[in-house]
Design a protein around this motif. Structure first.
Motif, PDB file in Angstrom:
ATOM      1  N   CYS A   1      -7.958 -10.468  -4.262  1.00 46.29           N
ATOM      2  CA  CYS A   1      -6.937 -11.032  -5.148  1.00 46.29           C
ATOM      3  C   CYS A   1      -6.587 -10.036  -6.261  1.00 46.29           C
ATOM      4  N   ASP A   2      -6.808  -8.738  -5.989  1.00 46.74           N
ATOM      5  CA  ASP A   2      -6.603  -7.727  -7.031  1.00 46.74           C
ATOM      6  C   ASP A   2      -5.288  -6.990  -6.851  1.00 46.74           C
ATOM      7  N   ILE A   3      -4.323  -7.609  -6.176  1.00 47.18           N
ATOM      8  CA  ILE A   3      -3.053  -6.942  -5.892  1.00 47.18           C
ATOM      9  C   ILE A   3      -2.237  -6.852  -7.178  1.00 47.18           C
ATOM     10  N   PRO A   4      -1.853  -5.659  -7.592  1.00 49.48           N
ATOM     11  CA  PRO A   4      -1.123  -5.529  -8.860  1.00 49.48           C
ATOM     12  C   PRO A   4       0.339  -5.937  -8.727  1.00 49.48           C
ATOM     13  N   GLU A   5       0.955  -6.151  -9.853  1.00 54.24           N
ATOM     14  CA  GLU A   5       2.401  -6.365  -9.884  1.00 54.24           C
ATOM     15  C   GLU A   5       3.061  -5.010  -9.639  1.00 54.24           C
ATOM     16  N   MET A   6       4.042  -4.978  -8.711  1.00 56.54           N
ATOM     17  CA  MET A   6       4.482  -3.713  -8.129  1.00 56.54           C
ATOM     18  C   MET A   6       5.884  -3.273  -8.525  1.00 56.54           C
ATOM     19  N   TRP A   7       6.535  -3.956  -9.443  1.00 49.36           N
ATOM     20  CA  TRP A   7       7.909  -3.584  -9.771  1.00 49.36           C
ATOM     21  C   TRP A   7       8.006  -2.152 -10.300  1.00 49.36           C
TER      22      TRP A   7
ATOM     23  N   TYR B   1       0.841  -1.198   0.000  1.00 51.01           N
ATOM     24  CA  TYR B   1       0.000   0.000   0.000  1.00 51.01           C
ATOM     25  C   TYR B   1       0.875   1.248   0.000  1.00 51.01           C
ATOM     26  N   ALA B   2       1.936   1.199   0.801  1.00 52.06           N
ATOM     27  CA  ALA B   2       2.834   2.349   0.875  1.00 52.06           C
ATOM     28  C   ALA B   2       3.539   2.587  -0.455  1.00 52.06           C
ATOM     29  N   ILE B   3       3.986   1.531  -1.108  1.00 53.46           N
ATOM     30  CA  ILE B   3       4.686   1.673  -2.388  1.00 53.46           C
ATOM     31  C   ILE B   3       3.776   2.321  -3.423  1.00 53.46           C
ATOM     32  N   ASP B   4       2.534   1.879  -3.491  1.00 55.06           N
ATOM     33  CA  ASP B   4       1.597   2.467  -4.450  1.00 55.06           C
ATOM     34  C   ASP B   4       1.363   3.943  -4.135  1.00 55.06           C
ATOM     35  N   TYR B   5       1.204   4.260  -2.861  1.00 53.08           N
ATOM     36  CA  TYR B   5       1.023   5.661  -2.470  1.00 53.08           C
ATOM     37  C   TYR B   5       2.242   6.489  -2.858  1.00 53.08           C
ATOM     38  N   LEU B   6       3.424   5.987  -2.571  1.00 55.71           N
ATOM     39  CA  LEU B   6       4.648   6.733  -2.859  1.00 55.71           C
ATOM     40  C   LEU B   6       4.864   6.917  -4.356  1.00 55.71           C
ATOM     41  N   ALA B   7       4.506   5.921  -5.138  1.00 54.08           N
ATOM     42  CA  ALA B   7       4.709   6.002  -6.586  1.00 54.08           C
ATOM     43  C   ALA B   7       3.739   6.979  -7.245  1.00 54.08           C
ATOM     44  N   ASN B   8       2.526   7.099  -6.686  1.00 54.22           N
ATOM     45  CA  ASN B   8       1.484   7.867  -7.368  1.00 54.22           C
ATOM     46  C   ASN B   8       1.126   9.185  -6.691  1.00 54.22           C
ATOM     47  N   ILE B   9       1.428   9.309  -5.397  1.00 55.68           N
ATOM     48  CA  ILE B   9       1.115  10.550  -4.672  1.00 55.68           C
ATOM     49  C   ILE B   9       2.373  11.026  -3.947  1.00 55.68           C
TER      50      ILE B   9
ATOM     51  N   VAL C   1       7.227  -8.398  -0.892  1.00 53.38           N
ATOM     52  CA  VAL C   1       7.486  -8.914  -2.232  1.00 53.38           C
ATOM     53  C   VAL C   1       6.615  -8.158  -3.224  1.00 53.38           C
ATOM     54  N   LEU C   2       7.119  -7.962  -4.434  1.00 49.55           N
ATOM     55  CA  LEU C   2       6.456  -7.110  -5.410  1.00 49.55           C
ATOM     56  C   LEU C   2       5.587  -7.886  -6.392  1.00 49.55           C
ATOM     57  N   SER C   3       5.719  -9.190  -6.426  1.00 49.35           N
ATOM     58  CA  SER C   3       4.833 -10.047  -7.222  1.00 49.35           C
ATOM     59  C   SER C   3       4.143 -10.991  -6.249  1.00 49.35           C
ATOM     60  N   TRP C   4       2.879 -10.725  -5.989  1.00 48.87           N
ATOM     61  CA  TRP C   4       2.153 -11.402  -4.911  1.00 48.87           C
ATOM     62  C   TRP C   4       1.596 -12.733  -5.408  1.00 48.87           C
TER      63      TRP C   4
ATOM     64  N   SER D   1       6.029   0.378  -9.732  1.00 49.25           N
ATOM     65  CA  SER D   1       5.802   1.333  -8.648  1.00 49.25           C
ATOM     66  C   SER D   1       7.019   1.414  -7.736  1.00 49.25           C
ATOM     67  N   TRP D   2       7.634   0.279  -7.466  1.00 52.36           N
ATOM     68  CA  TRP D   2       8.842   0.260  -6.638  1.00 52.36           C
ATOM     69  C   TRP D   2       9.931   1.137  -7.263  1.00 52.36           C
ATOM     70  N   GLU D   3      10.134   0.999  -8.553  1.00 48.26           N
ATOM     71  CA  GLU D   3      11.180   1.753  -9.236  1.00 48.26           C
ATOM     72  C   GLU D   3      10.859   3.244  -9.333  1.00 48.26           C
ATOM     73  N   ALA D   4       9.596   3.619  -9.065  1.00 52.51           N
ATOM     74  CA  ALA D   4       9.191   5.019  -9.150  1.00 52.51           C
ATOM     75  C   ALA D   4       9.360   5.771  -7.825  1.00 52.51           C
ATOM     76  N   ILE D   5       9.754   5.075  -6.756  1.00 54.56           N
ATOM     77  CA  ILE D   5       9.932   5.725  -5.461  1.00 54.56           C
ATOM     78  C   ILE D   5      11.092   6.718  -5.543  1.00 54.56           C
ATOM     79  N   LYS D   6      10.897   7.900  -4.994  1.00 60.04           N
ATOM     80  CA  LYS D   6      11.894   8.967  -5.109  1.00 60.04           C
ATOM     81  C   LYS D   6      12.491   9.381  -3.764  1.00 60.04           C
ATOM     82  N   ILE D   7      12.179   8.683  -2.688  1.00 61.45           N
ATOM     83  CA  ILE D   7      12.679   9.082  -1.366  1.00 61.45           C
ATOM     84  C   ILE D   7      13.625   8.014  -0.829  1.00 61.45           C
ATOM     85  N   PRO D   8      14.469   8.346   0.156  1.00 60.49           N
ATOM     86  CA  PRO D   8      15.356   7.335   0.750  1.00 60.49           C
ATOM     87  C   PRO D   8      14.576   6.136   1.261  1.00 60.49           C
TER      88      PRO D   8
END
Length: 231
Positions: free
Chosen positions: A156-162, A106-114, A127-130, A164-171
Motif C-alpha cells: 500500500c506504499d504506492i505514491p501519488e504520481m502526478w 513503475y514505468a512512470i517512476d523509472y522515466l521520471a527519475n532515470i 491512474v496516478l492516484s491509486w 512524476s507523470w509531468e516529468a516524463i520527457k519522451i513521446p
C-alpha cells in the motif's frame, strides 16, 4: 504460445523471469503487467507485435516464473529497481515501454527519475492516484502458469504520481478502453493536458483489460504511435 522463450536475470537477491517473442534484431518493446497478472498475460498481444518487434514481457517479483520475495520486499521502489535491472540486462538504447495498470506506474517512476535507454512510452489504463485498488477486479488472464504470491498484492506504499507523470520527457501515448471504469475519460483528458506532447487514444471494444478484450485494436494503436515517431 510456442513461439516464445523464457529467460532469467538477477535483480538484487531474486531471480526474475522474462518471456520473449520475435527477432533479436528488431526494435525492443517491454511489456509490464498489473498486480494480478504475469508475463504470459500479454501472450496474444505479444504474438501480434512479434512480427515487427522484439517483445519482452517481465514477470514481476512474486508473479509467474519469477521468485517470490519476502513480504517486506514487495514495495513500490523494488519493482522500479527490477525494471531498471531488466533494462540494463537487455543493453539496448532504444526501448519502448508499454505499462498496464500498476505496471505503468513503475514505468512512470523509472522515466521520471532515470529514464535512460527508453525512447517511447505507452500507458494503458493507468491512474496516478491509486485510491481504488484494481486488485479487487478479477484478472482477465488466469492461465495456471500465471501464479501470484498473495503477499505481493498487499503493498500500500504506492505514491501519488502526478509529479512524476509531468516529468516524463519522451513521446507518450495514454490509452484507455472506453468501457473502463478505472481510468475515466475526465482523468485521461487531464493527464493528456498536464503532459505536453502526450497523445490520448480512447478505443471502443473493452475496458481495463483492453489489450485482452480487443488485441487487434490494441496492436493497431501501438503500431500507429510507433510508426508516427518515424515520420
Amino acid at each position: 504460445m510456442n513461439n516464445c522463450k523464457k529467460n532469467y536475470f538477477d535483480s538484487g537477491n531474486l531471480k526474475l523471469s522474462w518471456t520473449e517473442w520475435g527477432s533479436d534484431n528488431s526494435e525492443v518493446i517491454i511489456l509490464l503487467h498489473g498486480p494480478r497478472e504475469c508475463a504470459l498475460s500479454w501472450g496474444i498481444v505479444a504474438e501480434y507485435l512479434a512480427s515487427q518487434y522484439r517483445v519482452i514481457a517481465l514477470d514481476n517479483r512474486g508473479h509467474g516464473f519469477s521468485q517470490d520475495a519476502e513480504p517486506d520486499a514487495y514495495k513500490f521502489p523494488n519493482y522500479v529497481k527490477d525494471l531498471g535491472n531488466l533494462i540494463n540486462i537487455i543493453c539496448i538504447d532504444d526501448i519502448t515501454i508499454v505499462g498496464h495498470s500498476m505496471g505503468g506506474l513503475y514505468a512512470i517512476d523509472y522515466l521520471a527519475n532515470i529514464g535512460s535507454k527508453v525512447s517511447k512510452f505507452i500507458a494503458l489504463d493507468v491512474v496516478l492516484s491509486w485510491e481504488d485498488s484494481v486488485e479487487q477486479l478479477p484478472p482477465s488472464y488466469e492461465g495456471r502458469e500465471c501464479r501470484v504470491d498473495p503477499e505481493s498484492t498487499q503493498s500500500c506504499d504506492i505514491p501519488e504520481m502526478w509529479g512524476s507523470w509531468e516529468a516524463i520527457k519522451i513521446p507518450t501515448l495514454l490509452m484507455r478502453g472506453r468501457q473502463s471504469e478505472f481510468l475515466t475519460h475526465e482523468t485521461a483528458v487531464e493527464m493528456r493536458e498536464r503532459l505536453p506532447g502526450c497523445y490520448l487514444a480512447e478505443l471502443e471494444g473493452g475496458g481495463h483489460w483492453f489489450h485482452h478484450e480487443s488485441p487487434g485494436s490494441f496492436h493497431a494503436a501501438v503500431s500507429w504511435f510507433l510508426e508516427m515517431g518515424r515520420q
